[in-house]
Design an enzyme around this catalytic site. Structure first.
Site, PDB file in Angstrom:
ATOM      1  CG  ASP A   1      56.294  48.385  30.874  1.00 30.88           C
ATOM      2  OD1 ASP A   1      55.862  49.134  29.971  1.00 30.88           O
ATOM      3  OD2 ASP A   1      57.457  47.938  30.872  1.00 30.88           O
TER       4      ASP A   1
ATOM      5  CG  ASP B   1      57.238  56.534  31.262  1.00 30.34           C
ATOM      6  OD1 ASP B   1      58.221  57.153  30.862  1.00 30.34           O
ATOM      7  OD2 ASP B   1      56.673  55.655  30.590  1.00 30.34           O
TER       8      ASP B   1
ATOM      9  CD  GLU C   1      59.361  57.344  27.776  1.00 36.42           C
ATOM     10  OE1 GLU C   1      59.470  57.241  26.546  1.00 36.42           O
ATOM     11  OE2 GLU C   1      59.023  56.411  28.527  1.00 36.42           O
TER      12      GLU C   1
END
Length: 249
Positions: free
Chosen positions: A44, A133, A135
């Site tokens: 990524d 994503d 986090e």
């Protein structure tokens, strides 16, 4: 304030690696773990990698890539077009991801912004479902859950997922760490049934304990550096299964 996705993910990796070290005492893995031999390799990237040599990436064994498209509702990766189109032209299966900042705007608003700026999907077997994503907060170490209660965080993720499903037809792949998920959602199992898991765990021979509800990972980000540009990942299946997953079957 940093607007490149790479610094924020670096923060997440430092914390994740520290947690892993408590039980594994592992070291960074330069190549894929031996336990995952034969699985399709990928990576990524974000603006940090700039104009990627996609032919070189393919030659080194990459079969898929996730590319940062957006963050919150005011950032789009300036290299996204080169990375997204270039990876496809080189023969990689590619997808886009959004870096969530749940303290800035609603999940629905961020999903809509993501879709408008690259987070789309087509059932062509060459486009991975868009990924969320979510986090550690890279901008405020004291508020790693972005100031949201566990219930509100679950609600934020659900709103993002619902809007993405409405606009693209796919639920997002969820990128996270088990530590963050437990701390910030209370170990919610509400998403495991219909959301693929992209687990981040570095310096370990395996992906380790998974967030509540998930019995297997679909993608595993096992290191933040290696033979491919950006972060190193594996897909939990055969190359043909990867294409099937991309098509949505």
């Amino acid at each position: 304030m940093a607007r490149d996705r790479k610094p924020s993910r670096h923060r997440a990796r430092v914390i994740a690696a520290s947690v892993a070290a408590l039980t594994i005492a592992g070291t960074a893995l330069a190549e894929s773990p031996a336990s995952a031999a034969g699985l399709p390799k990928g990576h990524d990237v974000s603006a940090h990698q700039k104009n990627v040599d996609w032919a070189g990436s393919k030659a080194k064994g990459a079969r898929f890539v996730y590319i940062k498209a957006t963050e919150s509702t005011n950032y789009r990766n300036p290299y996204f077009t080169q990375q997204y189109n270039g990876s496809r032209d080189a023969g990689l299966i590619r997808g886009a991801y959004h870096f969530a900042l749940p303290d800035k705007s609603s999940g629905a608003a961020q999903a809509a912004y993501f879709v408008r700026n690259g987070g789309t999907w087509t059932a062509d077997g060459r486009t991975l479902p868009p990924a969320l994503d979510i986090e550690y907060n890279p901008y405020d170490r004291k508020h790693q859950c972005y100031g949201l209660s566990k219930a509100k965080m679950v609600g934020w993720i659900k709103a993002f997922s619902d809007e993405l499903k409405r606009e693209t037809g796919r639920r997002p792949v969820i990128y996270t760490t088990t530590h963050w998920w437990n701390a910030c959602t209370g170990g919610s199992s509400a998403f495991a049934a219909n959301h693929a898991l992209w687990i981040a765990r570095h310096g370990s021979p395996d992906a380790g304990p998974l967030p509540a509800g998930w019995s297997f990972w679909t993608f595993w980000q096992y290191d933040n550096g290696g033979s491919l540009p950006g972060d190193q990942n594996l897909f939990n299946g055969s190359p043909s299964r990867l294409k099937t997953f991309a098509r949505g079957y």
